[in-house]
Design an enzyme around this catalytic site. Sequence first.
Site, PDB file in Angstrom:
ATOM      1  N   LYS A  62       0.864  -1.187   0.000  1.00 47.14           N
ATOM      2  CA  LYS A  62       0.000   0.000   0.000  1.00 47.14           C
ATOM      3  C   LYS A  62       0.896   1.231   0.000  1.00 47.14           C
ATOM      4  O   LYS A  62       2.051   1.171   0.440  1.00 47.14           O
ATOM      5  CB  LYS A  62      -0.879   0.004   1.255  1.00 47.14           C
ATOM      6  N   ASP A  83      -7.027   4.508  -4.431  1.00 45.27           N
ATOM      7  CA  ASP A  83      -7.686   4.338  -3.126  1.00 45.27           C
ATOM      8  C   ASP A  83      -8.306   5.700  -2.819  1.00 45.27           C
ATOM      9  O   ASP A  83      -8.542   6.494  -3.751  1.00 45.27           O
ATOM     10  CB  ASP A  83      -6.680   3.907  -2.041  1.00 45.27           C
TER      11      ASP A  83
HETATM   12  P1  NDP Z   1     -12.984   7.944  -2.496  1.00 45.91           P
HETATM   13  O1  NDP Z   1     -11.934   8.933  -2.188  1.00 45.91           O
HETATM   14  O2  NDP Z   1     -13.463   7.803  -3.882  1.00 45.91           O
HETATM   15  O3  NDP Z   1     -14.263   8.182  -1.561  1.00 45.91           O
HETATM   16  C1  NDP Z   1     -14.181   8.187  -0.164  1.00 45.91           C
HETATM   17  C2  NDP Z   1     -15.528   8.673   0.355  1.00 45.91           C
HETATM   18  O4  NDP Z   1     -15.585   8.524   1.766  1.00 45.91           O
HETATM   19  C3  NDP Z   1     -15.753  10.149   0.045  1.00 45.91           C
HETATM   20  O5  NDP Z   1     -17.126  10.348  -0.165  1.00 45.91           O
HETATM   21  C4  NDP Z   1     -15.294  10.803   1.350  1.00 45.91           C
HETATM   22  O6  NDP Z   1     -15.831  12.104   1.561  1.00 45.91           O
HETATM   23  C5  NDP Z   1     -15.832   9.821   2.345  1.00 45.91           C
HETATM   24  N1  NDP Z   1     -15.154   9.943   3.628  1.00 45.91           N
HETATM   25  C6  NDP Z   1     -13.817   9.961   3.860  1.00 45.91           C
HETATM   26  N2  NDP Z   1     -13.576  10.104   5.164  1.00 45.91           N
HETATM   27  C7  NDP Z   1     -14.792  10.206   5.758  1.00 45.91           C
HETATM   28  C8  NDP Z   1     -15.209  10.360   7.097  1.00 45.91           C
HETATM   29  N3  NDP Z   1     -14.326  10.475   8.091  1.00 45.91           N
HETATM   30  N4  NDP Z   1     -16.548  10.419   7.358  1.00 45.91           N
HETATM   31  C9  NDP Z   1     -17.430  10.310   6.361  1.00 45.91           C
HETATM   32  N5  NDP Z   1     -17.100  10.147   5.066  1.00 45.91           N
HETATM   33  C10 NDP Z   1     -15.798  10.092   4.784  1.00 45.91           C
HETATM   34  O7  NDP Z   1     -12.420   6.535  -1.952  1.00 45.91           O
HETATM   35  P2  NDP Z   1     -12.888   5.067  -2.320  1.00 45.91           P
HETATM   36  O8  NDP Z   1     -14.347   5.030  -2.552  1.00 45.91           O
HETATM   37  O9  NDP Z   1     -11.969   4.544  -3.352  1.00 45.91           O
HETATM   38  O10 NDP Z   1     -12.514   4.298  -0.967  1.00 45.91           O
HETATM   39  C11 NDP Z   1     -13.431   4.180   0.115  1.00 45.91           C
HETATM   40  C12 NDP Z   1     -13.003   3.043   1.025  1.00 45.91           C
HETATM   41  O11 NDP Z   1     -12.946   1.815   0.271  1.00 45.91           O
HETATM   42  C13 NDP Z   1     -11.598   3.184   1.644  1.00 45.91           C
HETATM   43  O12 NDP Z   1     -11.611   2.562   2.917  1.00 45.91           O
HETATM   44  C14 NDP Z   1     -10.720   2.369   0.700  1.00 45.91           C
HETATM   45  O13 NDP Z   1      -9.523   1.920   1.323  1.00 45.91           O
HETATM   46  C15 NDP Z   1     -11.647   1.216   0.388  1.00 45.91           C
HETATM   47  N6  NDP Z   1     -11.349   0.469  -0.818  1.00 45.91           N
HETATM   48  C16 NDP Z   1     -11.294   1.090  -2.045  1.00 45.91           C
HETATM   49  C17 NDP Z   1     -11.028   0.360  -3.175  1.00 45.91           C
HETATM   50  C18 NDP Z   1     -11.065   0.970  -4.536  1.00 45.91           C
HETATM   51  O14 NDP Z   1     -11.004   0.201  -5.513  1.00 45.91           O
HETATM   52  N7  NDP Z   1     -11.181   2.266  -4.688  1.00 45.91           N
HETATM   53  C19 NDP Z   1     -10.708  -1.075  -3.092  1.00 45.91           C
HETATM   54  C20 NDP Z   1     -10.885  -1.650  -1.783  1.00 45.91           C
HETATM   55  C21 NDP Z   1     -11.175  -0.888  -0.699  1.00 45.91           C
HETATM   56  P3  NDP Z   1     -15.021  13.421   1.094  1.00 45.91           P
HETATM   57  O15 NDP Z   1     -15.270  13.519  -0.380  1.00 45.91           O
HETATM   58  O16 NDP Z   1     -15.611  14.532   1.880  1.00 45.91           O
HETATM   59  O17 NDP Z   1     -13.575  13.172   1.434  1.00 45.91           O
END
Ligand code: NDP
Length: 451
Positions: free
Chosen positions: A125, A165
């Site tokens: 990572k 991510d």
């Molecule tokens: P993105 O950056 O696309 O989206 C993250 C989302 O979560 C945004 O809407 C963000 O809001 C919100 N968020 C972040 N922190 C908080 C918080 N403290 N409280 C509420 N909402 C929050 O990321 P991903 O969708 O890619 O990733 C989301 C999760 O999935 C992570 O844990 C990641 O490690 C996991 N994951 C992702 C993969 C992928 O293929 N992308 C694969 C496997 C796991 P804001 O826009 O305000 O920051």
Amino acid sequence: MSVIQHVIEKIKHMDPDQKEFHQAAEEVLETLEPTAERHPEFVKAGIYERIVEPERAVLFRVPWVDDKGNVKVNRGFRVQFNNAIGPFKGGIRLHPSVNLNIIKFLGFEQIFKNALTTLPMGGGKGGSDFDPKGKSDAEMMRFCQAFMRELFRHIGPEIDVPAGDIGVGAREIGYMYGYYKKIRNEHTGVLTGKGLEYGGSLIRPEATGYGTVYFASEMLATRGMDFKNKIVAVSGSGNVAQFAIEKVNQMGGRVITVCDSTATVVDEKGIDAEKCCYIQELKNTYRGRIKEYADKYNTVCFDGQNVWDVIRSQGIKVDIALPCATQNELNSEHASALVKNGCICVAEGANMPSTPEAVKIFQSNNILYGPGKAANAGGVATSGLEMSQNSMKLSWTKEEVDNRLLIIMKSIHNACLNAAEAYGKKGDYVAGANIAGFVKVAKAMLAYGVV
Ligand code: NDP
């Protein structure tokens, strides 16, 4: 004290500040006790001690210039945790909360997740404490190029294959891969999540969200249930959340929540296909705030609360919960509220979104609980399929990739249940995912001798 308890104590003693890493490691190690009894050869070879230490961790300076000409400096990380079964593989996170502890927790989880996919990928990572919010496209490009200016030394298609991510989507992958290609003078698919025009795979953007819903669907099927007419809570509004919503809609469920780090929207009528497209445009193109959804569709919006806070405070009934935002977003009080409000299934799209106390509440209330390393493995699995297509220099159709993703998620689900049963933990998806992933990696490490 068992060998495993000794390892847990040791990592806490060595790096007392790495709380999330301890949480992730403890959660895995505690479920591995039956493997230590069954495989004394793992104990003798020091597998448990070795698996918690990364192969290497690189920390580097990322200097870049903002639009006003000011020099900025961020920290970059790449933790190459374990390459026993294949090249290191795992995403890059850009978020102010990133530090060595967070990247170690994510890299550690990635080892077992990647092993579960059945594909030959090790765990790693990376990321930076850089905050993408409010940055122009030009600033994003300069940062991504500066990040790759050091990272390129440590990665390669047979060495380490990063992906997206939090904070890293199609735009950032384009900038990073473009710069890697330029300075290496080669067009090998070293990053996954690439655009379709330059080596990406169909369904990769959708894969984590779709895969989470496929996994939940498999869990529901064990109790003769499915998504039809179910009320679903999704958190986040990024890549994973967007495509989880899309797939739930296709399967006949109704998603009623979505959030970002500033607010939660509740839409009792359901976030249908059209509204889901709006979220994609709002978040991926305009990079706006989720509150704008509430303004556009005239729904309620709760500032400063996440989805689980709102479900708890408003007593909202949901059948299925899909946490898709970030680590430790769902605590024991949220879990109790979900149980009280009738939730039957939790599948984690995010990495480690539920605290250990929340997980205990789900398990002791017989909720179908799919941990992230199994439920969200569809993303990295499809990255693995992107790597295969790059090696073969061909592209599979959308249907072919989606079908392979579905088969992989079914096989991960079965692997969890089979391993859980084989090691005396029938029906326990947490133990099953950890044991199935671990045993494969441990056997490979054993074969190599002490290296
Ligand atoms: P993105 O950056 O696309 O989206 C993250 C989302 O979560 C945004 O809407 C963000 O809001 C919100 N968020 C972040 N922190 C908080 C918080 N403290 N409280 C509420 N909402 C929050 O990321 P991903 O969708 O890619 O990733 C989301 C999760 O999935 C992570 O844990 C990641 O490690 C996991 N994951 C992702 C993969 C992928 O293929 N992308 C694969 C496997 C796991 P804001 O826009 O305000 O920051």
